[in-house]
Scaffold this active site. Structure first.
Site, mmCIF file in Angstrom:
data_model
loop_
_atom_site.group_PDB
_atom_site.id
_atom_site.type_symbol
_atom_site.label_atom_id
_atom_site.label_comp_id
_atom_site.label_asym_id
_atom_site.label_seq_id
_atom_site.Cartn_x
_atom_site.Cartn_y
_atom_site.Cartn_z
ATOM 1 C CG ASP A 92 -0.590 0.101 2.660
ATOM 2 O OD1 ASP A 92 0.739 -0.946 2.768
ATOM 3 O OD2 ASP A 92 -0.697 0.627 2.982
ATOM 4 C CD GLU B 271 4.091 0.839 6.719
ATOM 5 O OE1 GLU B 271 5.099 0.768 8.228
ATOM 6 O OE2 GLU B 271 3.719 0.990 5.948
#
Length: 486
Positions: free
Chosen positions: A77, A144
């Site tokens: 991400d 994350e």
């Protein structure tokens, strides 16, 4: 992006493909599908766990079958932020990149090199046919940036490697072997807006152009925080003239220093010119305070239409809390050899409206878990005194240094051999997924490194192109020198 200018070509080709795939935190579905297809199309064992983490296993090259298994890890991400005047849809649009000297940048948005360049390095390793290495497992985690969700959800046994190299660090030549733990504190002020008292004049004040930055890596750089600056002004006006707050909007991400913000408030009509003058003086003073770190800040104030305001007691308590709220470095490490490292900090990250009030998010970090809890409790207590509902999770743990790490020795020795100098072996104040990995895989030897990035979590994010080649060469040398299984 002109790939001919970028080396290693194999890495930047992968990065270009990644940046065509939308991958905001919590919306990594297209990236997961891409990774699964990539692994299977290469004939590699590919797994997706219940959380969405993807693991691709590549067998050893001939002659390296007896080596310990190495896990290469990055998160899929990216932080999605853009300049206020840029029209961009992170759910659908491809990141537009360009070369600026030795730096790769994006046009008005975050670049996604955090941690897309780590993903690209892993995919280039998987795609290669001429690299010497033992068994490799490539782990790509989800979410994350907003909560370490992928690392939290990773179960024991999903990976089988002996050593792990996290590719999510941002300074080439620095090898990280420990990181801070963190807790996010959210305060919710619940209320029903009401009509402003008669005889009040509405003003809208805004601030933009701050540098912002990563709330871990950049917290010690004395950069301006838009929320704290706007809160300071509200407090002084409240104390001297009285006001009622109507709106406060600033910050988007829990792990970024807010770069801009807007407030709407009303003051007695006969005081409006004094407040305007106070704003101009305040702006000048703040610009002087931050004349080194934030030279591009822009202050603005204008008249505004009347609108509902916070109840008087809530408005007062909210502003007092925001003035008192701790922000910045709380303590430096006590160990003499680490005296340069921030131990404990807190960052006021966002203030946003909700259906029934205002929500404030602040993130606390520390390499010492007892002081992390102390810092989080300090922030919590302040909001409790202000009458807010306070929500805190359990946070995530610090990653403790392993003084007997064989992997660290290999990483340092190969770096010295390649570049004729020693890398810096450090701890980092930012959070890394290694802290959570160490809980589920206590015997796994881990390090973290990566190419140089600047301006992460902001539209100023950029990647230093020459350091990608250095990290690539270093990683290949490490893989060649992984020892045999005992």
């Amino acid at each position: 992006m002109k790939n001919a200018e970028l080396t290693p070509r194999c890495v930047f080709d992968q990065f270009a493909k990644i940046n065509t795939i939308p991958r905001p935190s919590k919306h990594e579905e297209k990236m997961i599908a891409y990774l699964v297809d990539f692994g299977k199309s290469h004939g590699f064992e590919t797994q997706v766990d219940a959380t969405g983490n993807v693991l691709i296993k590549k067998p050893a090259t001939p002659g390296y079958e007896d080596r310990k298994t190495v896990v290469l890890q990055s998160h899929m991400d990216m932080v999605c932020d853009k300049l206020v005047d840029i029209d961009f849809d992170f759910m659908n649009d491809a990141i537009q990149t360009y070369v600026d000297g030795e730096w790769l940048r994006a046009k008005g948005t975050t670049l996604g090199a955090d941690d897309g360049i780590g993903d690209a390095i892993e995919l280039a390793i998987l795609d290669s046919t001429d690299i010497e290495h033992g068994p490799i497992e490539c782990l790509f985690t989800v979410d994350e940036e907003t909560g370490l969700t992928g690392a939290f959800g990773l179960q024991s046994g999903f990976m089988s490697g002996d050593m792990l190299i996290n590719l999510d660090s941002e300074d080439e030549g620095q090898i990280f072997v420990s990181c801070a733990g963190g807790i996010t504190t959210e305060a919710r002020f619940h209320f029903t807006r009401e009509a402003a008292p008669s005889g009040m004049f509405f003003l809208k004040a805004s601030l933009k152009g701050l540098n912002g930055g990563h709330s871990g890596d950049d917290i010690n750089k004395k950069r301006a925080n838009a929320i704290k600056i706007l809160s300071r002004f509200l407090y002084t006006v409240q104390e001297k003239y009285g006001l009622r707050l109507a709106q406060f909007k600033s910050g988007k991400l829990h792990n970024a220093i807010p770069r801009d913000g807007v407030i709407v408030f009303c003051v007695p009509t006969d005081k409006k010119e004094e407040v305007r003058a106070a704003w101009n003086i305040f702006a000048s003073e703040v610009e002087e305070e931050y004349h080194v770190t934030d030279t591009g800040m822009v202050f603005a104030m204008e008249s505004a239409d009347a609108e509902p305001v916070l109840p008087a007691d809530v408005s007062c308590r909210f502003i007092q809390a925001m003035q008192a709220l701790d922000n910045g470095v709380f303590a430096m490490c006590q160990d003499e050899e680490l005296s340069w490292l921030v131990e404990t900090s807190s960052n006021v990250a966002s203030v946003q409206p909700t259906d029934d009030g205002l929500a404030v998010v602040a993130s606390q970090r520390s390499n010492v878990m007892s002081n992390l809890r102390n810092m989080a409790n300090t922030v919590k207590a302040l909001f409790q005194l202000a009458g807010a509902e306070v929500i805190q999770g359990d946070g995530y743990p610090a990653w403790k240094m392993n003084p007997n790490s064989d992997l660290t020795k290999i990483v340092v020795e190969t770096y010295r051999r390649l570049f004729g100098k020693d890398p810096k072996v450090l701890g980092i104040h930012a959070g890394l997924e290694c802290g959570l990995f160490s809980e589920r895989y206590p015997n796994m030897d881990m390090v973290s490194f990566g190419p140089t990035l600047r301006g992460v979590h902001t539209p100023d994010e950029c990647l230093h192109i020459p350091t990608v080649q250095m990290v690539w060469d270093h990683l290949l040398e490490i893989l060649k020198n992984i020892p045999a299984k005992s």
